[in-house]
Design an enzyme around this catalytic site. Structure first.
Site, PDB file in Angstrom:
ATOM      1  N   GLU A  17       0.832  -1.209   0.000  1.00 30.09           N
ATOM      2  CA  GLU A  17       0.000   0.000   0.000  1.00 30.09           C
ATOM      3  C   GLU A  17       0.866   1.258   0.000  1.00 30.09           C
ATOM      4  O   GLU A  17       1.887   1.321   0.681  1.00 30.09           O
ATOM      5  CB  GLU A  17      -0.878  -0.007   1.252  1.00 30.09           C
ATOM      6  CG  GLU A  17      -1.807   1.189   1.340  1.00 30.09           C
ATOM      7  CD  GLU A  17      -2.956   0.936   2.294  1.00 30.09           C
ATOM      8  OE1 GLU A  17      -3.677  -0.064   2.101  1.00 30.09           O
ATOM      9  OE2 GLU A  17      -3.124   1.723   3.222  1.00 30.09           O
ATOM     10  N   THR A  48      -4.125   4.872  -1.152  1.00 29.96           N
ATOM     11  CA  THR A  48      -5.160   5.380  -0.246  1.00 29.96           C
ATOM     12  C   THR A  48      -5.755   6.676  -0.784  1.00 29.96           C
ATOM     13  O   THR A  48      -5.271   7.257  -1.772  1.00 29.96           O
ATOM     14  CB  THR A  48      -4.615   5.584   1.184  1.00 29.96           C
ATOM     15  OG1 THR A  48      -3.621   6.602   1.140  1.00 29.96           O
ATOM     16  CG2 THR A  48      -4.035   4.305   1.744  1.00 29.96           C
ATOM     17  N   ALA A  51      -8.761  11.768   3.258  1.00 32.27           N
ATOM     18  CA  ALA A  51     -10.077  12.060   3.813  1.00 32.27           C
ATOM     19  C   ALA A  51     -10.522  13.431   3.299  1.00 32.27           C
ATOM     20  O   ALA A  51      -9.734  14.365   3.265  1.00 32.27           O
ATOM     21  CB  ALA A  51     -10.009  12.055   5.329  1.00 32.27           C
ATOM     22  N   ARG A 107     -16.046   4.221   4.163  1.00 27.07           N
ATOM     23  CA  ARG A 107     -16.800   5.378   4.650  1.00 27.07           C
ATOM     24  C   ARG A 107     -15.864   6.558   4.864  1.00 27.07           C
ATOM     25  O   ARG A 107     -16.179   7.686   4.527  1.00 27.07           O
ATOM     26  CB  ARG A 107     -17.480   5.013   5.984  1.00 27.07           C
ATOM     27  CG  ARG A 107     -18.350   6.158   6.503  1.00 27.07           C
ATOM     28  CD  ARG A 107     -18.687   5.995   7.957  1.00 27.07           C
ATOM     29  NE  ARG A 107     -17.502   6.187   8.807  1.00 27.07           N
ATOM     30  CZ  ARG A 107     -17.524   6.159  10.119  1.00 27.07           C
ATOM     31  NH1 ARG A 107     -18.653   5.906  10.759  1.00 27.07           N
ATOM     32  NH2 ARG A 107     -16.409   6.346  10.821  1.00 27.07           N
ATOM     33  N   ALA A 123     -20.201   2.741   4.489  1.00 25.96           N
ATOM     34  CA  ALA A 123     -19.525   2.224   3.291  1.00 25.96           C
ATOM     35  C   ALA A 123     -20.460   1.337   2.465  1.00 25.96           C
ATOM     36  O   ALA A 123     -20.350   1.295   1.234  1.00 25.96           O
ATOM     37  CB  ALA A 123     -18.274   1.449   3.706  1.00 25.96           C
ATOM     38  N   LYS A 270       7.538   3.272   1.529  1.00 24.53           N
ATOM     39  CA  LYS A 270       8.939   2.985   1.882  1.00 24.53           C
ATOM     40  C   LYS A 270       9.432   1.780   1.080  1.00 24.53           C
ATOM     41  O   LYS A 270       9.290   0.626   1.510  1.00 24.53           O
ATOM     42  CB  LYS A 270       9.036   2.674   3.384  1.00 24.53           C
ATOM     43  CG  LYS A 270       8.800   3.902   4.258  1.00 24.53           C
ATOM     44  CD  LYS A 270       8.931   3.533   5.717  1.00 24.53           C
ATOM     45  CE  LYS A 270       8.667   4.739   6.592  1.00 24.53           C
ATOM     46  NZ  LYS A 270       8.007   4.377   7.835  1.00 24.53           N
TER      47      LYS A 270
HETATM   48  P1  FAD Z   1     -18.191   1.391   7.645  1.00 22.33           P
HETATM   49  O1  FAD Z   1     -18.099   0.013   7.128  1.00 22.33           O
HETATM   50  O2  FAD Z   1     -19.289   2.265   7.127  1.00 22.33           O
HETATM   51  O3  FAD Z   1     -18.293   1.284   9.237  1.00 22.33           O
HETATM   52  C1  FAD Z   1     -18.123   2.431  10.066  1.00 22.33           C
HETATM   53  C2  FAD Z   1     -18.773   2.174  11.421  1.00 22.33           C
HETATM   54  O4  FAD Z   1     -20.198   2.171  11.267  1.00 22.33           O
HETATM   55  C3  FAD Z   1     -18.430   0.828  12.042  1.00 22.33           C
HETATM   56  O5  FAD Z   1     -18.361   0.996  13.433  1.00 22.33           O
HETATM   57  C4  FAD Z   1     -19.619  -0.060  11.652  1.00 22.33           C
HETATM   58  O6  FAD Z   1     -19.815  -1.124  12.562  1.00 22.33           O
HETATM   59  C5  FAD Z   1     -20.757   0.954  11.711  1.00 22.33           C
HETATM   60  N1  FAD Z   1     -21.876   0.650  10.805  1.00 22.33           N
HETATM   61  C6  FAD Z   1     -21.805   0.225   9.530  1.00 22.33           C
HETATM   62  N2  FAD Z   1     -23.038   0.081   9.021  1.00 22.33           N
HETATM   63  C7  FAD Z   1     -23.907   0.441   9.988  1.00 22.33           C
HETATM   64  C8  FAD Z   1     -25.341   0.514  10.082  1.00 22.33           C
HETATM   65  N3  FAD Z   1     -26.118   0.179   9.034  1.00 22.33           N
HETATM   66  N4  FAD Z   1     -25.888   0.926  11.247  1.00 22.33           N
HETATM   67  C9  FAD Z   1     -25.114   1.277  12.314  1.00 22.33           C
HETATM   68  N5  FAD Z   1     -23.764   1.228  12.292  1.00 22.33           N
HETATM   69  C10 FAD Z   1     -23.171   0.812  11.138  1.00 22.33           C
HETATM   70  N6  FAD Z   1      -9.490   6.092   5.496  1.00 22.33           N
HETATM   71  C11 FAD Z   1      -9.254   7.070   4.571  1.00 22.33           C
HETATM   72  O7  FAD Z   1      -9.604   8.242   4.812  1.00 22.33           O
HETATM   73  N7  FAD Z   1      -8.644   6.789   3.370  1.00 22.33           N
HETATM   74  C12 FAD Z   1      -8.263   5.534   3.047  1.00 22.33           C
HETATM   75  O8  FAD Z   1      -7.725   5.308   1.954  1.00 22.33           O
HETATM   76  C13 FAD Z   1      -8.488   4.480   3.992  1.00 22.33           C
HETATM   77  N8  FAD Z   1      -8.123   3.196   3.717  1.00 22.33           N
HETATM   78  C14 FAD Z   1      -8.386   2.195   4.622  1.00 22.33           C
HETATM   79  C15 FAD Z   1      -8.051   0.868   4.299  1.00 22.33           C
HETATM   80  C16 FAD Z   1      -8.290  -0.169   5.196  1.00 22.33           C
HETATM   81  C17 FAD Z   1      -7.935  -1.581   4.827  1.00 22.33           C
HETATM   82  C18 FAD Z   1      -8.864   0.129   6.478  1.00 22.33           C
HETATM   83  C19 FAD Z   1      -9.095  -0.971   7.471  1.00 22.33           C
HETATM   84  C20 FAD Z   1      -9.221   1.432   6.795  1.00 22.33           C
HETATM   85  C21 FAD Z   1      -9.002   2.483   5.877  1.00 22.33           C
HETATM   86  N9  FAD Z   1      -9.357   3.812   6.160  1.00 22.33           N
HETATM   87  C22 FAD Z   1      -9.120   4.811   5.230  1.00 22.33           C
HETATM   88  C23 FAD Z   1      -9.975   4.151   7.461  1.00 22.33           C
HETATM   89  C24 FAD Z   1     -11.518   4.078   7.400  1.00 22.33           C
HETATM   90  O9  FAD Z   1     -12.009   5.087   6.533  1.00 22.33           O
HETATM   91  C25 FAD Z   1     -12.050   4.271   8.826  1.00 22.33           C
HETATM   92  O10 FAD Z   1     -11.716   3.167   9.622  1.00 22.33           O
HETATM   93  C26 FAD Z   1     -13.520   4.615   8.939  1.00 22.33           C
HETATM   94  O11 FAD Z   1     -13.760   5.078  10.278  1.00 22.33           O
HETATM   95  C27 FAD Z   1     -14.491   3.453   8.698  1.00 22.33           C
HETATM   96  O12 FAD Z   1     -14.574   3.145   7.375  1.00 22.33           O
HETATM   97  P2  FAD Z   1     -15.397   1.828   6.884  1.00 22.33           P
HETATM   98  O13 FAD Z   1     -15.400   1.853   5.408  1.00 22.33           O
HETATM   99  O14 FAD Z   1     -14.892   0.623   7.578  1.00 22.33           O
HETATM  100  O15 FAD Z   1     -16.855   2.212   7.451  1.00 22.33           O
END
Ligand code: FAD
Length: 286
Positions: A17, A48, A51, A107, A123, A270
């Site tokens: 990544e 990535t 945000a 998300r 998401a 890196k």
């Molecule tokens: P979601 O899947 O929407 O979940 C967010 C929260 O909402 C969780 O607690 C989930 O349990 C809850 N939730 C989901 N659906 C519901 C529902 N229907 N009702 C109630 N609660 C619900 N961030 C960046 O800004 N840029 C990046 O490029 C980036 N890359 C990432 C790559 C990976 C592999 C990971 C693990 C994280 C990355 N992140 C990135 C961070 C990520 O954006 C954050 O962790 C963010 O807070 C959650 O994103 P998500 O897509 O998992 O959200």
């Protein structure tokens, strides 16, 4: 190539990544680092997404450079909570134009001031929309220790299942430092009928202060064995790098030995770190 086809081949794979630059001045150096990592011929490379989406152009451009100049399958991240629907579709159109077939649909973190754009809440909504927008292979994030906002892992896994049902083809995990946490998570998600490939996210820690900040934000647990490395080598950058690479390598070997074939390394622009890990695994991941 679509990542679901790469991960479905039943053999160990490694991917790396990178993150895009925040400003135009840094664009060339980031691209250079990304292309250097591409020389290691990983199964794919992810880029990535800043945000807020202000640097979305760089995500698309670096992903395109990886594909066209690096000869590597790119995975472009895309976040939605701070984006309008119009912005999301603009980025999807740019990806299509560049022939980028893989999107990690996220998300994004809620900004500290709480200001979001209101077109998307989760998401899963973005995944559904990407599915309708074209022939993309879609990935999503998952959290072996539970997402920080989630009250319990059961709900978090339920929401992960919603992402899979919305159309995601594979998931990548948040970093973790204790493989048993991943094995337990895999058991629980498989039990809930989530059967898409899971790429295990491994972070080679080469810098003590960076680590503390990341763990505070993500809620990642540090096992005692790992804390000992930070305590002993944290103030000696060269020793910390060596120890961090060795720890990540051991984690990966244990994962592969236990049947976790998809390894995703948070290589953080890196090339040297990526190269040393690749070299350590040269006969394990062919
Ligand atoms: P979601 O899947 O929407 O979940 C967010 C929260 O909402 C969780 O607690 C989930 O349990 C809850 N939730 C989901 N659906 C519901 C529902 N229907 N009702 C109630 N609660 C619900 N961030 C960046 O800004 N840029 C990046 O490029 C980036 N890359 C990432 C790559 C990976 C592999 C990971 C693990 C994280 C990355 N992140 C990135 C961070 C990520 O954006 C954050 O962790 C963010 O807070 C959650 O994103 P998500 O897509 O998992 O959200």
């Amino acid at each position: 190539m679509k990542i679901r086809d790469i991960l479905g081949q039943g053999r160990p794979t490694i991917s790396f990544e990178v993150f895009p630059p925040k400003t135009a001045e840094n664009y060339e150096s980031v691209k250079e680092a990304a292309l250097e990592i591409a020389k290691l011929q990983p199964a794919f490379m992810s880029v990535t997404y800043g945000a807020g989406g202000g640097t979305s152009r760089y995500t698309v451009d670096i992903a395109a450079a990886l594909k066209n100049q690096g000869g590597v399958t790119p995975l472009a991240h895309l976040t939605c909570v701070s984006s309008t629907r119009e912005k999301v579709h603009q980025v999807l159109a740019e990806l299509k134009e560049q022939g980028i077939e893989n999107v990690l649909a996220l998300r994004g973190d809620i900004p500290a001031d709480g200001r979001v754009a209101h077109d998307y809440r989760y998401a899963s909504e973005l995944i559904r929309e990407i599915r309708e927008a074209g022939d993309f292979c879609i990935g999503a994030a998952c959290y072996p220790e539970g997402h920080v906002e989630s009250e319990n892992k059961t709900d978090d896994i339920r929401h992960l299942k919603e992402k899979v049902e919305a159309g995601c083809d594979f998931v990548t995990t948040q970093m973790f430092f204790d493989n048993n946490i991943l094995y337990n998570f895999l058991y629980r998600i498989r039990e809930q009928g989530i059967s898409v490939p899971v790429a295990a996210g491994i972070m080679p820690v080469t810098n003590k202060s960076q680590m503390k900040r990341i763990c505070q934000m993500s809620g990642t647990e540090l096992p005692a064995r790992f804390k000992a490395l930070l305590d002993r080598f944290g103030n000696d950058p060269a020793a910390m790098k060596q120890a961090g690479i060795a720890y990540a390598t051991e984690q990966i070997i244990d994962l592969i030995a236990n049947g976790v074939d998809a390894i995703h390394v948070y290589s953080m622009n890196k090339p040297e770190v990526a190269a040393r890990i690749r070299e350590n695994l040269s006969d394990i991941i062919k």
